[in-house]
Motif scaffolding. Sequence first.
Motif, mmCIF file in Angstrom:
data_model
loop_
_atom_site.group_PDB
_atom_site.id
_atom_site.type_symbol
_atom_site.label_atom_id
_atom_site.label_comp_id
_atom_site.label_asym_id
_atom_site.label_seq_id
_atom_site.Cartn_x
_atom_site.Cartn_y
_atom_site.Cartn_z
ATOM 1 N N LYS A 3 -38.242 -6.697 -0.630
ATOM 2 C CA LYS A 3 -37.320 -7.005 -1.725
ATOM 3 C C LYS A 3 -37.075 -5.749 -2.555
ATOM 4 N N ILE A 4 -35.814 -5.467 -2.817
ATOM 5 C CA ILE A 4 -35.411 -4.300 -3.602
ATOM 6 C C ILE A 4 -34.660 -4.773 -4.836
ATOM 7 N N PHE A 6 -32.176 -3.424 -7.538
ATOM 8 C CA PHE A 6 -31.266 -2.301 -7.757
ATOM 9 C C PHE A 6 -30.703 -2.424 -9.172
ATOM 10 N N GLN A 18 -25.800 -3.101 -1.519
ATOM 11 C CA GLN A 18 -26.418 -4.376 -1.147
ATOM 12 C C GLN A 18 -25.997 -4.787 0.262
ATOM 13 N N TYR A 26 -33.079 -5.763 4.349
ATOM 14 C CA TYR A 26 -33.676 -5.733 3.020
ATOM 15 C C TYR A 26 -33.020 -6.800 2.147
ATOM 16 N N VAL A 28 -31.795 -7.540 -1.402
ATOM 17 C CA VAL A 28 -31.417 -6.722 -2.549
ATOM 18 C C VAL A 28 -30.995 -7.600 -3.722
ATOM 19 N N PRO A 46 -40.208 -7.177 -6.999
ATOM 20 C CA PRO A 46 -39.697 -6.347 -5.909
ATOM 21 C C PRO A 46 -40.771 -5.454 -5.280
ATOM 22 N N ASP A 47 -40.502 -5.037 -4.047
ATOM 23 C CA ASP A 47 -41.356 -4.074 -3.357
ATOM 24 C C ASP A 47 -40.903 -2.644 -3.640
ATOM 25 N N LEU A 48 -39.678 -2.493 -4.114
ATOM 26 C CA LEU A 48 -39.106 -1.187 -4.445
ATOM 27 C C LEU A 48 -38.050 -1.390 -5.522
ATOM 28 N N ILE A 50 -34.763 0.554 -7.392
ATOM 29 C CA ILE A 50 -33.809 1.662 -7.433
ATOM 30 C C ILE A 50 -33.144 1.617 -8.803
ATOM 31 N N ILE A 112 -35.639 5.372 1.428
ATOM 32 C CA ILE A 112 -36.207 4.037 1.232
ATOM 33 C C ILE A 112 -37.259 3.740 2.292
ATOM 34 N N LEU A 116 -41.303 3.101 1.553
ATOM 35 C CA LEU A 116 -41.926 1.822 1.903
ATOM 36 C C LEU A 116 -43.007 2.006 2.963
#
Length: 227
Positions: A3-4, A6, A18, A26, A28, A46-48, A50, A112, A116
């Motif tokens: 999960k990102i 943004f 997206q 991913y 988004v 989220p895992d990341l 932006i 990315i 990850l």
Amino acid sequence: MFKILFIEDDMALFNEVQERLTQWSYEVHGIENFGAVMEQFSAVKPDLVIIDIQLPKFDGFHWCRMIRSCSNVPILFLSSRDHPTDMVMSMQLGADDFVQKPFHFDVLIAKIQAILRRVYNYSTEQTEIRTWQGAAIEYGKNMISSSSGTAELTKNEMLILKLLMERKNTIVSREKLIESLWDNEHFVSDNTLTVNLNRLRKKLEPLGLDAFIETKVGQGYMAVEEV
């Protein structure tokens, strides 16, 4: 599926990114209320993340500080601002990388994937505890503890320490560190490594360990273990 989140107010750019990232499997999420970013961060988990720098209400640096106050989730800045101080500031606040707009999507996806892979593969594989100068290093928890206290490190900070620990009392070159932390060093500023090293030392200082990471001018860095 990773999960990102943004954090971007340019909806045309958000929709494009997206759509492209969804094709790479991913998930988004965007921001609906720029006054309640942390609430949405907590909801998405989220895992990341932006983040753009120029945002409504508060800038991206503010939200980076807020996220870092409660989480070590990897953070990638994506911004049109190209002044070196913006890049340095993002790293000093705990970001993992910086991509400048306009960007090639292949560069973004490579960044990315590298983040990850580095963060989540590393954290699941490394569960052992190592000792250094009387301190206990827990790789899986990104923690280092001594009689003076405990410090929680970011994934990059722990990876730097791990690389130095694997070759205690031996110089590790800057090139080796950059190559290990960022898969494609062509896109990485040499100053990025310096900022990450300085952050690591700052966290080690209250534990009395900062002096045991030595800079070897023109060569690299060395973790000293007194015999």
